[in-house]
Design a protein around this motif. Sequence first.
Motif, PDB file in Angstrom:
ATOM      1  N   UNK A  54       0.824  -1.209   0.000  1.00 43.34           N
ATOM      2  CA  UNK A  54       0.000   0.000   0.000  1.00 43.34           C
ATOM      3  C   UNK A  54       0.857   1.257   0.000  1.00 43.34           C
ATOM      4  N   UNK A  55       1.909   1.263   0.822  1.00 37.56           N
ATOM      5  CA  UNK A  55       2.796   2.429   0.872  1.00 37.56           C
ATOM      6  C   UNK A  55       3.565   2.590  -0.436  1.00 37.56           C
ATOM      7  N   UNK A  56       3.891   1.492  -1.076  1.00 38.91           N
ATOM      8  CA  UNK A  56       4.570   1.550  -2.370  1.00 38.91           C
ATOM      9  C   UNK A  56       3.620   2.072  -3.436  1.00 38.91           C
ATOM     10  N   UNK A  57       2.353   1.666  -3.335  1.00 40.63           N
ATOM     11  CA  UNK A  57       1.348   2.075  -4.317  1.00 40.63           C
ATOM     12  C   UNK A  57       0.977   3.550  -4.183  1.00 40.63           C
ATOM     13  N   UNK A  68      11.405  -5.917  12.547  1.00 41.39           N
ATOM     14  CA  UNK A  68      12.248  -6.948  11.941  1.00 41.39           C
ATOM     15  C   UNK A  68      11.587  -7.538  10.697  1.00 41.39           C
ATOM     16  N   UNK A  69      10.270  -7.769  10.767  1.00 38.23           N
ATOM     17  CA  UNK A  69       9.571  -8.350   9.620  1.00 38.23           C
ATOM     18  C   UNK A  69       9.464  -7.332   8.486  1.00 38.23           C
ATOM     19  N   UNK A  70       9.234  -6.077   8.822  1.00 32.90           N
ATOM     20  CA  UNK A  70       9.208  -5.029   7.802  1.00 32.90           C
ATOM     21  C   UNK A  70      10.533  -4.970   7.050  1.00 32.90           C
ATOM     22  N   UNK A  71      11.613  -4.981   7.786  1.00 31.96           N
ATOM     23  CA  UNK A  71      12.933  -4.925   7.160  1.00 31.96           C
ATOM     24  C   UNK A  71      13.184  -6.163   6.306  1.00 31.96           C
ATOM     25  N   UNK A  72      12.708  -7.309   6.765  1.00 28.12           N
ATOM     26  CA  UNK A  72      12.879  -8.569   6.031  1.00 28.12           C
ATOM     27  C   UNK A  72      12.183  -8.495   4.672  1.00 28.12           C
ATOM     28  N   UNK A  73      10.899  -8.106   4.665  1.00 27.85           N
ATOM     29  CA  UNK A  73      10.163  -8.023   3.404  1.00 27.85           C
ATOM     30  C   UNK A  73      10.692  -6.889   2.519  1.00 27.85           C
ATOM     31  N   UNK A 126      12.457   1.058   1.082  1.00 28.00           N
ATOM     32  CA  UNK A 126      12.042   1.942   2.171  1.00 28.00           C
ATOM     33  C   UNK A 126      13.162   2.077   3.208  1.00 28.00           C
ATOM     34  N   UNK A 127      13.185   3.227   3.869  1.00 34.17           N
ATOM     35  CA  UNK A 127      14.038   3.437   5.039  1.00 34.17           C
ATOM     36  C   UNK A 127      13.126   3.505   6.260  1.00 34.17           C
ATOM     37  N   UNK A 135      10.189  11.001  11.709  1.00 39.05           N
ATOM     38  CA  UNK A 135      11.056  11.567  10.672  1.00 39.05           C
ATOM     39  C   UNK A 135      10.373  11.460   9.308  1.00 39.05           C
ATOM     40  N   UNK A 136      10.276  12.567   8.593  1.00 38.91           N
ATOM     41  CA  UNK A 136       9.719  12.529   7.248  1.00 38.91           C
ATOM     42  C   UNK A 136      10.683  11.836   6.304  1.00 38.91           C
ATOM     43  N   UNK A 137      10.112  11.169   5.312  1.00 37.21           N
ATOM     44  CA  UNK A 137      10.920  10.450   4.353  1.00 37.21           C
ATOM     45  C   UNK A 137      11.235   9.035   4.769  1.00 37.21           C
ATOM     46  N   UNK A 138      10.898   8.686   6.000  1.00 40.30           N
ATOM     47  CA  UNK A 138      11.099   7.344   6.532  1.00 40.30           C
ATOM     48  C   UNK A 138       9.738   6.689   6.785  1.00 40.30           C
ATOM     49  N   UNK A 139       9.719   5.376   6.791  1.00 39.67           N
ATOM     50  CA  UNK A 139       8.563   4.649   7.302  1.00 39.67           C
ATOM     51  C   UNK A 139       8.748   4.561   8.810  1.00 39.67           C
ATOM     52  N   UNK A 140       7.910   5.271   9.547  1.00 39.74           N
ATOM     53  CA  UNK A 140       8.045   5.349  10.998  1.00 39.74           C
ATOM     54  C   UNK A 140       7.299   4.191  11.657  1.00 39.74           C
ATOM     55  N   UNK A 141       7.985   3.492  12.561  1.00 46.98           N
ATOM     56  CA  UNK A 141       7.462   2.253  13.125  1.00 46.98           C
ATOM     57  C   UNK A 141       7.547   2.276  14.649  1.00 46.98           C
ATOM     58  N   UNK A 142       6.427   1.987  15.291  1.00 45.06           N
ATOM     59  CA  UNK A 142       6.431   1.743  16.735  1.00 45.06           C
ATOM     60  C   UNK A 142       6.305   0.239  16.937  1.00 45.06           C
ATOM     61  N   UNK A 143       7.353  -0.365  17.474  1.00 38.09           N
ATOM     62  CA  UNK A 143       7.405  -1.815  17.675  1.00 38.09           C
ATOM     63  C   UNK A 143       7.266  -2.104  19.170  1.00 38.09           C
ATOM     64  N   UNK A 144       6.070  -2.502  19.627  1.00 39.53           N
ATOM     65  CA  UNK A 144       5.843  -2.656  21.063  1.00 39.53           C
ATOM     66  C   UNK A 144       6.404  -3.934  21.664  1.00 39.53           C
TER      67      UNK A 144
END
Length: 325
Positions: free
Chosen positions: A26-29, A44-49, A57-58, A69-78
């Motif tokens: 979706x983010x790529x689209x 970890x799974x995001x980076x893997x795929x 993606x960064x 941070x703009x320009x990055x995919x921002x992730x909260x990993x609980x």
Amino acid sequence: MDKINKMFGITLGDPCGIGTEITLKSLKSVPKYVNRCILFGSLALLEHYNEMYGYGFKFNKIENTKDFKEGYVNVHDPMNISLDDFEVGKVSANGGKCAFLSVKAAIDFALRKDISSVVTAPLNKEALHLAGYNYAGHTEIFGEFTHGKSYAMLLWSDKLKVIHVTTHMSLRDACDNAKKQRIMDVVHLADETLKKQGYVSPKIAVAGLNPHAGENGIFGREEIEEIQPAVEQCKKEGINVCGPIPPDTVFLKMYNGEYDIVVAMYHDQGHIPLKLLNFDSGVNITVGLDVVRTSVDHGTAFDIAGKNIAREDSMLKAIEIGMKL
């Protein structure tokens, strides 16, 4: 902070399923979403795929919106779950725990007004229970941790819209819970939600519970004792509603334009026609709460997880509807 408040969250669902794949697709689209969302789930799974499929993606791991941070995919990993802690395509307690903690974190962000809505990728109910979280699904989790007088599951598609009086319970219990006040509450939620989407006077049809809508009491008295009184009261309040209508014809009538939404009495009554017509692009909305939540209307699809063949149509539609609401 104004910019942050216009942002939305996406929970990645069970890491053993297709949620992470369809989110990245979706983010790529639609690249503009990258600077408008926060993902909740396994970094970890995001980076893997990302590496496997060459998305480029960064990623930026955040604890709160100050880290954005703009320009990055921002992730909260609980949970900081690693790839060694689960197996893609297999039900696991770790998968259920990761999914739950991601949803709970997104709700916390939304209640603080750090994000304006939450879009959820699918979780697995068996995995959720294995992890010790005895919820029937997303709707019940949001009902537990957010606020609202009443709430309901609404399925949205271009061809059909359905809101449910009961959802995740046995059919026997669903019959017992189709009561006048609950039906009235759901009719009100249907009316309010469609008006937010631009309908001036939504045409609402209420389905019967029994075959032929009870046939004047021959096949059951729920229509006479609960459903009809609820419809009549809502009419007195100015809502454009009618029913009970036999459930074997009401969806065809809506499909042909006679109604804008159907109030279904139980889970499968509403889900079957919508999934028949719009399986890939239907959206699941929890309405009536102080946190806007939309979701894909499909499951974790463990059988195709990790194969990069899952479609993102429903996720994109869920994002679109969530932003409108």
